[in-house]
Write a protein that holds these residues in place. Structure first.
Motif, short mmCIF file in Angstrom:
data_model
loop_
_atom_site.label_atom_id
_atom_site.label_comp_id
_atom_site.label_asym_id
_atom_site.label_seq_id
_atom_site.Cartn_x
_atom_site.Cartn_y
_atom_site.Cartn_z
N TYR A 191 0.85 -1.18 0.00
CA TYR A 191 0.00 0.00 0.00
C TYR A 191 0.88 1.23 0.00
O TYR A 191 1.66 1.45 0.92
CB TYR A 191 -0.91 0.02 1.23
CG TYR A 191 -1.68 1.29 1.37
CD1 TYR A 191 -1.40 2.19 2.39
CD2 TYR A 191 -2.69 1.62 0.47
CE1 TYR A 191 -2.09 3.38 2.52
CE2 TYR A 191 -3.39 2.80 0.59
CZ TYR A 191 -3.09 3.67 1.62
OH TYR A 191 -3.78 4.84 1.74
N ARG A 220 -10.34 7.70 -12.46
CA ARG A 220 -11.04 8.24 -11.30
C ARG A 220 -11.46 9.66 -11.60
O ARG A 220 -10.86 10.35 -12.41
CB ARG A 220 -10.17 8.18 -10.04
CG ARG A 220 -8.83 8.86 -10.18
CD ARG A 220 -7.96 8.63 -8.95
NE ARG A 220 -8.53 9.28 -7.78
CZ ARG A 220 -7.98 9.18 -6.56
NH1 ARG A 220 -6.90 8.45 -6.38
NH2 ARG A 220 -8.52 9.80 -5.54
N THR A 263 -13.30 -2.68 0.15
CA THR A 263 -12.64 -3.13 -1.07
C THR A 263 -11.81 -2.01 -1.68
O THR A 263 -12.25 -0.88 -1.76
CB THR A 263 -13.70 -3.58 -2.11
OG1 THR A 263 -14.49 -4.64 -1.55
CG2 THR A 263 -13.04 -4.07 -3.39
N ARG A 264 -10.60 -2.36 -2.10
CA ARG A 264 -9.70 -1.41 -2.74
C ARG A 264 -9.27 -1.99 -4.08
O ARG A 264 -8.86 -3.16 -4.17
CB ARG A 264 -8.47 -1.14 -1.86
CG ARG A 264 -7.50 -0.13 -2.42
CD ARG A 264 -6.45 0.24 -1.37
NE ARG A 264 -5.58 -0.86 -1.05
CZ ARG A 264 -4.38 -1.07 -1.58
NH1 ARG A 264 -3.92 -0.20 -2.49
NH2 ARG A 264 -3.65 -2.07 -1.22
N ARG A 265 -9.39 -1.18 -5.15
CA ARG A 265 -8.95 -1.64 -6.46
C ARG A 265 -7.42 -1.66 -6.53
O ARG A 265 -6.76 -0.78 -5.98
CB ARG A 265 -9.50 -0.73 -7.56
CG ARG A 265 -11.00 -0.72 -7.65
CD ARG A 265 -11.48 0.18 -8.78
NE ARG A 265 -12.94 0.30 -8.77
CZ ARG A 265 -13.75 -0.54 -9.38
NH1 ARG A 265 -13.25 -1.57 -10.05
NH2 ARG A 265 -15.05 -0.37 -9.33
N PHE A 269 -2.53 7.06 -3.85
CA PHE A 269 -3.94 7.38 -3.74
C PHE A 269 -4.19 8.84 -3.34
O PHE A 269 -5.31 9.22 -3.06
CB PHE A 269 -4.61 6.45 -2.71
CG PHE A 269 -4.59 5.02 -3.13
CD1 PHE A 269 -5.56 4.52 -3.97
CD2 PHE A 269 -3.59 4.18 -2.71
CE1 PHE A 269 -5.55 3.20 -4.39
CE2 PHE A 269 -3.56 2.86 -3.12
CZ PHE A 269 -4.54 2.37 -3.97
#
Length: 450
Positions: free
Chosen positions: A25, A57, A445-447, A30
Motif C-alpha cells: 500500500y 477516477r 474493497t480497494r482496487r 492514492f
C-alpha cells in the motif's frame, strides 16, 4: 456512441506517478491530484488516471465555480447532459457485454432477463458488479433490467439511447414488466413507448401500471390476491440511526384500520398520562407496548450481539450500527444480559476436518463481519466459510486460511475462474477472469492495478 466516454491523459503527462505494487500500500498512489480548470474539464473529459495501469477516477468537482448565476444554470445543464450520457453508456455497455462475453471454465449460461432475452454467463454479474463498485445481487438486477429494456422494449430503448428519457426510468419500466410475456410487453411498448419520455414520472408510472393490468386482467387480479396472501410484518435496519429500526409490512384493510385506530387511542392515553413527545413518537411507543403486552405466554427469545469496550464511548450492535454507551441502559432494561470475554484468535487450533467448528466460525464472524468478495454485502453469519487454499490441496481449516463468502461468490470462486489469495490473515486479493484486481479487508474493497 462508439468513441470512448472519457479520454485518458497523454502517456507523457509530466508528474505521472508509477503504477502501484498490488502487494503493498503506497499512500502517495492514492493522494488526490491537482485538478484542472473547469473549462478544461468540460472540454477534455473529467476522468484521469493516476498511473498507466491504474483505473480512471473522477477529479475533484468543487473548483472553478462561476460567478454569474446564469452560468451556474448553463453548467448544470451541461453536467446533467454529461451524467445522462454516462448512464446511457453504462446501460449499453452492460447489455452488450452480457451478450458478447463467452462462459469461463466451468461456467454455465443461465437465464437472467425476461422472456425473449438471451442467456448470460452465470458469474458475469459478479464481474460487472466489481467494475461498478456494487454488490453482485444489485449487478444481477442491472443485467436483468438492461436485457429486458434492449430486447423487450425497443421503442423505449431507442428513446433512452437518443437521450430523451433518463435511463433509470426506462430500466424501472422494464423491471415493472419483467413477469409479462414477450407478446404482452411488445404491445405495451408499442402503445406507450413513445409517450413515456414526455410525461412526469408519476403519470408515466401510473400509465404503465394501467397497461400492465390491461394486458392480462386475470393475472392482475391474481397478483392482487397473491399480494394479500403475502401479508407480512418485518423489522429492518434503519440506516443512519443508532437507537431505532424500521418496521414494515403488508396487512389486509380491516386489520390495518384496526391497528391504526388502536394506536391512535393508545397515543391519546399516553398524552393524558404525561407523555410530552409528538404524536408519531407516541404511536411508535404504543406499538412497542402492544408487543410487550399482547403476547400469550412467555416472550420469545431474541439474541442481540453487542460489542463494547470498558473505556469506549460507543458500542456496536451487530447488524444495526453504532450506539452511544449512555443508551445501553435503555436498550437493555428488559433484557437478560450474558457477558462473553474477548475471543483471542491465537487460541484457535486448526482442525483436520473440512467443516468449520462453531467457535472458530464465531471468531471469523467477529473478525470479518461481511463476505470477502469485492464490494460484497452478504453478512458473514449468512455466508459459507471458504478455504483460501482449498482443503483438497492441503489448505488448513484454520482462521488464517478461511474467509466468509456468500453462496453466489463462493460458486464463482470455485467454478468461474476467479483467483483468490490471502497474503496475510484478513487480507484477500482477487483477480477476476477478465483481469480486474481487488484487495478486500474488513475495511472494504480497494482496487489494485491489473
Amino acid at each position: 456512441m462508439d468513441e470512448p466516454l472519457f479520454d485518458p491523459p497523454p502517456d507523457d503527462e509530466p508528474g505521472e506517478p508509477p503504477a502501484a505494487d498490488p502487494t503493498t500500500y503506497d499512500p502517495a498512489f492514492f493522494e488526490p491530484h491537482q485538478p484542472p480548470a473547469l473549462g478544461d474539464l468540460m472540454e477534455g473529459g473529467c476522468m484521469v488516471r493516476e498511473g498507466p495501469d491504474a483505473p480512471p477516477r473522477a477529479v475533484t468537482p468543487g473548483y472553478g465555480l462561476p460567478e454569474d448565476p446564469a452560468d451556474h444554470i448553463v453548467q448544470l445543464r451541461e453536467v446533467e447532459a454529461l451524467a445522462r450520457f454516462a448512464e446511457i453508456r453504462r446501460v449499453a455497455l452492460v447489455a452488450d457485454l452480457v451478450e458478447a462475453a463467452p462462459p469461463v471454465e466451468r461456467e454455465r449460461v443461465v437465464g437472467c432477463g425476461g422472456e425473449g432475452t438471451p442467456d448470460v454467463p452465470e458469474f458475469l454479474p459478479m464481474e460487472i458488479g466489481a467494475a461498478l463498485g456494487m454488490a453482485t445481487e444489485r449487478a444481477r438486477l442491472l443485467v436483468s433490467d438492461a436485457l429486458d429494456l434492449k430486447w423487450r422494449h425497443p421503442r423505449l430503448w431507442n428513446r433512452m439511447v437518443e437521450g430523451d428519457m433518463p435511463p433509470w426510468r426506462a430500466l424501472t419500466v422494464a423491471r415493472m414488466c419483467h413477469g409479462l410475456t414477450l407478446f404482452q410487453v411488445t404491445r405495451i411498448d408499442d402503445a406507450v413507448g413513445d409517450e413515456l419520455p414526455d410525461l412526469a414520472w408519476a403519470r408515466a408510472r401510473r400509465l404503465v401500471e394501467g397497461e400492465i393490468a390491461a394486458a392480462d386482467p386475470v393475472a392482475a387480479a391474481e397478483r392482487e390476491r397473491a399480494r394479500l396472501n403475502r401479508r407480512h410484518v418485518g423489522v429492518g435496519l434503519r440506516l443512519g440511526a443508532t437507537g431505532a429500526m424500521d418496521l414494515f409490512g403488508v396487512l389486509d384493510v380491516a386489520d390495518a384500520r384496526q391497528l391504526d385506530a388502536t394506536l391512535a387511542r393508545m397515543s391519546e392515553d399516553l398524552a393524558k398520562a404525561g407523555d410530552e413527545s409528538d404524536l408519531d413518537a407516541r404511536r411508535a411507543r404504543a406499538l412497542g407496548l402492544l408487543a410487550c403486552g399482547g403476547l400469550q405466554g412467555a416472550a420469545p427469545v431474541v439474541h442481540l450481539y453487542l460489542h463494547a469496550w470498558a473505556d469506549g464511548e460507543v458500542a456496536r450492535l451487530e447488524g444495526h450500527g453504532p450506539l452511544p454507551v449512555g443508551e445501553l441502559g435503555r436498550l437493555l432494561e428488559r433484557c437478560t444480559v450474558r457477558f462473553t470475554r474477548v475471543i483471542d484468535h491465537r487460541e484457535s487450533v486448526p482442525t483436520d476436518a473440512y467443516e468449520v467448528p462453531p467457535r472458530m466460525r464465531e471468531q471469523l464472524n467477529l473478525a470479518q463481519p461481511y463476505e470477502v468478495s469485492p464490494f460484497g454485502s452478504v453478512r458473514a453469519r449468512h455466508s459459507d466459510m471458504d478455504h483460501t487454499v482449498p482443503f483438497a490441496m492441503g489448505g488448513e481449516t484454520a482462521p488464517h486460511n478461511l474467509g466468509p463468502l456468500g453462496r453466489a461468490s463462493h460458486r464463482a470462486r470455485t467454478h468461474g475462474g476467479y483467483a483468490l489469495s490471502q497474503p496475510t490473515p484478513g487480507r484477500w486479493q482477487w483477480r477476476t477472469p477478465r483481469g480486474q484486481c481487488f484487495e478486500v479487508t474488513n475495511r472494504g474493497t480497494r482496487r489494485l492495478p491489473g
